[in-house]
Motif scaffolding. Sequence first.
Motif, PDB file in Angstrom:
ATOM      1  N   PHE A  16      11.718  53.583  51.258  1.00 31.19           N
ATOM      2  CA  PHE A  16      11.627  52.269  50.636  1.00 31.19           C
ATOM      3  C   PHE A  16      10.451  52.342  49.665  1.00 31.19           C
ATOM      4  CE2 PHE A  16      13.412  51.169  54.906  1.00 31.19           C
ATOM      5  CZ  PHE A  16      14.649  50.694  54.472  1.00 31.19           C
ATOM      6  N   CYS A  17      10.735  52.414  48.375  1.00 31.76           N
ATOM      7  CA  CYS A  17       9.701  52.742  47.392  1.00 31.76           C
ATOM      8  C   CYS A  17       9.385  51.601  46.445  1.00 31.76           C
ATOM      9  CB  CYS A  17      10.079  53.992  46.618  1.00 31.76           C
ATOM     10  SG  CYS A  17      11.670  53.905  45.782  1.00 31.76           S
ATOM     11  N   GLY A  18       9.842  50.387  46.731  1.00 28.77           N
ATOM     12  CA  GLY A  18       9.451  49.231  45.934  1.00 28.77           C
ATOM     13  C   GLY A  18       9.762  49.399  44.469  1.00 28.77           C
ATOM     14  N   ALA A  33       4.767  53.164  49.925  1.00 25.05           N
ATOM     15  CA  ALA A  33       6.178  53.379  50.235  1.00 25.05           C
ATOM     16  C   ALA A  33       6.284  53.722  51.716  1.00 25.05           C
ATOM     17  CB  ALA A  33       6.758  54.503  49.380  1.00 25.05           C
ATOM     18  N   PHE A  34       7.464  53.490  52.268  1.00 23.99           N
ATOM     19  CA  PHE A  34       7.728  53.779  53.670  1.00 23.99           C
ATOM     20  C   PHE A  34       8.810  54.855  53.749  1.00 23.99           C
ATOM     21  CE2 PHE A  34       6.312  49.384  53.332  1.00 23.99           C
ATOM     22  CZ  PHE A  34       5.344  49.290  54.335  1.00 23.99           C
ATOM     23  N   TYR A  35       8.476  55.984  54.365  1.00 25.57           N
ATOM     24  CA  TYR A  35       9.390  57.131  54.400  1.00 25.57           C
ATOM     25  C   TYR A  35       9.707  57.528  55.830  1.00 25.57           C
ATOM     26  CZ  TYR A  35      11.017  61.951  54.326  1.00 25.57           C
ATOM     27  OH  TYR A  35      11.734  63.093  54.558  1.00 25.57           O
ATOM     28  N   GLY A  36      10.984  57.711  56.109  1.00 26.40           N
ATOM     29  CA  GLY A  36      11.396  58.209  57.417  1.00 26.40           C
ATOM     30  C   GLY A  36      12.903  58.150  57.561  1.00 26.40           C
ATOM     31  N   GLN A  39      10.594  54.876  63.089  1.00 31.18           N
ATOM     32  CA  GLN A  39       9.234  54.848  62.559  1.00 31.18           C
ATOM     33  C   GLN A  39       9.218  55.395  61.142  1.00 31.18           C
ATOM     34  OE1 GLN A  39       7.405  57.273  65.622  1.00 31.18           O
ATOM     35  NE2 GLN A  39       7.402  59.076  64.299  1.00 31.18           N
ATOM     36  N   PHE A  40       8.210  54.952  60.377  1.00 35.39           N
ATOM     37  CA  PHE A  40       8.102  55.343  58.980  1.00 35.39           C
ATOM     38  C   PHE A  40       6.679  55.762  58.660  1.00 35.39           C
ATOM     39  CE2 PHE A  40      11.780  52.591  59.135  1.00 35.39           C
ATOM     40  CZ  PHE A  40      12.699  53.278  58.348  1.00 35.39           C
ATOM     41  N   ALA A  57      20.755  60.359  59.217  1.00 36.05           N
ATOM     42  CA  ALA A  57      19.428  60.580  59.789  1.00 36.05           C
ATOM     43  C   ALA A  57      18.890  59.345  60.510  1.00 36.05           C
ATOM     44  CB  ALA A  57      18.449  61.005  58.694  1.00 36.05           C
ATOM     45  N   LEU A  58      19.495  58.179  60.278  1.00 39.37           N
ATOM     46  CA  LEU A  58      19.070  56.987  60.999  1.00 39.37           C
ATOM     47  C   LEU A  58      19.515  57.065  62.455  1.00 39.37           C
ATOM     48  CD1 LEU A  58      19.824  53.961  58.622  1.00 39.37           C
ATOM     49  CD2 LEU A  58      17.586  54.617  59.533  1.00 39.37           C
TER      50      LEU A  58
END
Length: 263
Positions: free
Chosen positions: A134-136, A126-129, A111-112, A5-6
């Motif tokens: 990225f959920c720390g 968290a950053f989702y995309g 983008q996230f 998906a990247l």
Amino acid sequence: MTNPALPAGLSVHAIPAFTDNYIWCLTDEKHAVVVDPGDAQPVLEFCQHHQLSLAAILITHHHPDHIGGIAKLVSANPSIPVIGPRGGHIRGLTKSVTQGDTVHLTVLGCQFAVMEVPGHTLDHIAFYGHGLVFCGDTLFSAGCGRLFEGSAAQMSHSLNKLKRLPEQTLVYCTHEYTLANLAFARTVDPDNLTLEAYTEWANEARKQGIPTLPSTIKTELAINPFLRCQDPAISRAAQQHVNKTLMDETAVFGALRQWKDEF
């Protein structure tokens, strides 16, 4: 683990730091974006070795092992955007973001979406995309973060947000806590054959020095007791541990979290 998906040409690398941290590094051929750089030196060495220019820094929460490297990294290039949670309490941020915002990493063409996931800390995001999150320190493989600032209800709500992401979502948390988490999970859920098989895999991976991360939402839904508080087996185990009836999912989560803290 590859992520189709990247965008083409992008990949995610684990930069080890301290004793069990991973600084996640999203790269193309020329640029790098790092998540939660608690220590600058391994990031600088990684970028130098791979001839990459640091293009941005993403921050999930304010703990020192996640932000400690900001100043040194920015000193080398003061124009680097540093993006993290709102509140004005993290020195060095150039942009604060909150639930529903979108972070555009133009240099990498991606983008996230920002998700607020309080519990471990009140400011946690968290950053989702692109098929990953990225959920720390909110969701770990087979576990979750301690409640340093938030409540059991807040963390339970945050984990429910994350568990609703698509099952193939890759989970990039920040600590190699998997084996310790699995020991607890097997105590709570000893008859889970998927958990048993995953434990065997994780033990072998660590023997070879291979990270157990990223995990996936699908895997965590099968093995992580903190995502399965509605499961009768998990609920029974929590109730037996505290020797009382727990009436709802939040109470089960709270009992599990306290049990893990004392484990």
